[in-house]
Scaffold this motif. Structure first.
Motif, mmCIF file in Angstrom:
data_model
loop_
_atom_site.group_PDB
_atom_site.id
_atom_site.type_symbol
_atom_site.label_atom_id
_atom_site.label_comp_id
_atom_site.label_asym_id
_atom_site.label_seq_id
_atom_site.Cartn_x
_atom_site.Cartn_y
_atom_site.Cartn_z
ATOM 1 N N ILE A 15 -9.173 4.608 0.071
ATOM 2 C CA ILE A 15 -8.064 3.677 -0.176
ATOM 3 C C ILE A 15 -8.128 2.567 0.878
ATOM 4 O O ILE A 15 -8.002 2.837 2.068
ATOM 5 C CB ILE A 15 -6.694 4.378 -0.117
ATOM 6 N N GLU A 17 -7.222 -0.682 3.234
ATOM 7 C CA GLU A 17 -6.038 -1.172 3.936
ATOM 8 C C GLU A 17 -5.310 -2.156 3.034
ATOM 9 O O GLU A 17 -5.932 -2.985 2.370
ATOM 10 C CB GLU A 17 -6.461 -1.855 5.235
ATOM 11 N N TYR A 19 -3.416 -1.254 0.454
ATOM 12 C CA TYR A 19 -3.251 -0.666 -0.876
ATOM 13 C C TYR A 19 -2.712 0.743 -0.750
ATOM 14 O O TYR A 19 -2.812 1.367 0.303
ATOM 15 C CB TYR A 19 -4.582 -0.626 -1.639
ATOM 16 N N VAL A 20 -2.175 1.247 -1.851
ATOM 17 C CA VAL A 20 -1.683 2.622 -1.912
ATOM 18 C C VAL A 20 -2.226 3.292 -3.162
ATOM 19 O O VAL A 20 -2.699 2.619 -4.082
ATOM 20 C CB VAL A 20 -0.131 2.690 -1.929
ATOM 21 N N HIS A 55 -0.673 7.586 5.133
ATOM 22 C CA HIS A 55 0.421 6.649 4.895
ATOM 23 C C HIS A 55 0.212 5.807 3.639
ATOM 24 O O HIS A 55 1.151 5.209 3.133
ATOM 25 C CB HIS A 55 0.615 5.745 6.122
ATOM 26 N N ARG A 56 -0.992 5.791 3.093
ATOM 27 C CA ARG A 56 -1.292 5.003 1.895
ATOM 28 C C ARG A 56 -1.053 5.783 0.609
ATOM 29 O O ARG A 56 -1.424 5.318 -0.467
ATOM 30 C CB ARG A 56 -2.736 4.513 1.948
ATOM 31 N N GLN A 75 5.584 6.087 8.156
ATOM 32 C CA GLN A 75 4.806 5.647 6.999
ATOM 33 C C GLN A 75 5.198 4.221 6.605
ATOM 34 O O GLN A 75 4.344 3.381 6.345
ATOM 35 C CB GLN A 75 5.003 6.596 5.818
ATOM 36 N N LEU A 79 2.691 0.974 6.550
ATOM 37 C CA LEU A 79 2.478 0.194 5.330
ATOM 38 C C LEU A 79 2.856 -1.268 5.546
ATOM 39 O O LEU A 79 2.120 -2.178 5.135
ATOM 40 C CB LEU A 79 3.267 0.795 4.165
ATOM 41 N N GLU A 82 0.270 -3.156 7.288
ATOM 42 C CA GLU A 82 -0.900 -3.501 6.470
ATOM 43 C C GLU A 82 -0.574 -4.585 5.449
ATOM 44 O O GLU A 82 -1.402 -4.916 4.605
ATOM 45 C CB GLU A 82 -1.432 -2.251 5.759
ATOM 46 N N TYR A 97 0.054 -3.379 -5.520
ATOM 47 C CA TYR A 97 -0.574 -2.718 -4.381
ATOM 48 C C TYR A 97 -1.337 -1.431 -4.703
ATOM 49 O O TYR A 97 -1.950 -0.859 -3.812
ATOM 50 C CB TYR A 97 0.483 -2.394 -3.314
ATOM 51 N N TYR A 99 -4.181 0.949 -5.665
ATOM 52 C CA TYR A 99 -5.646 0.932 -5.669
ATOM 53 C C TYR A 99 -6.151 1.793 -6.819
ATOM 54 O O TYR A 99 -5.687 2.913 -7.031
ATOM 55 C CB TYR A 99 -6.174 1.463 -4.331
#
Length: 113
Positions: A15, A17, A19-20, A55-56, A75, A79, A82, A97, A99
């Protein structure tokens, strides 16, 4: 370690940076569409050991799912750092956001025999 656990770790590491991914999205990418709860357990037990970007990972609504105030605040801070925008209701726009790994990435392919 099971092959599914290895794939989950690989997916989470992928994943980027900014993005989640959702728990369910990670499970699907790792080959088990109904394995979201297992992803939660893997994150809980292996994030530190494998230095995962925990955290993603958010829930299907785009929300931070951690109940512990300290962990959810951390978290959120990571986020935001980022560049991910979290609205006033605590929701991340998954259209913007989320991914989506490419289907040809190695961990998405069936194991070689």
């Amino acid at each position: 370690m099971t092959p599914f656990t290895e794939k989950v770790i690989t997916v989470i590491r992928s994943i980027p940076e900014g993005y989640v991914m959702t728990y369910g999205g990670i499970a699907r990418a790792a080959g088990s569409p109904r394995g979201a709860r297992q992803v939660v357990r893997i994150l809980h037990s292996m994030s530190r050991k494998y230095k995962l970007p925990w955290h993603r990972v958010v829930n299907v609504k785009g929300e931070i799912a951690l109940a512990d105030d300290e962990s959810s605040s951390l978290q959120r801070l990571y986020l935001l750092g980022e560049g991910i925008v979290i609205d006033a209701k605590g929701v991340i726009d998954l259209q913007r956001y989320q991914y989506h790994p490419e289907p040809d990435e190695d961990y998405l392919l069936p194991p070689k025999e």
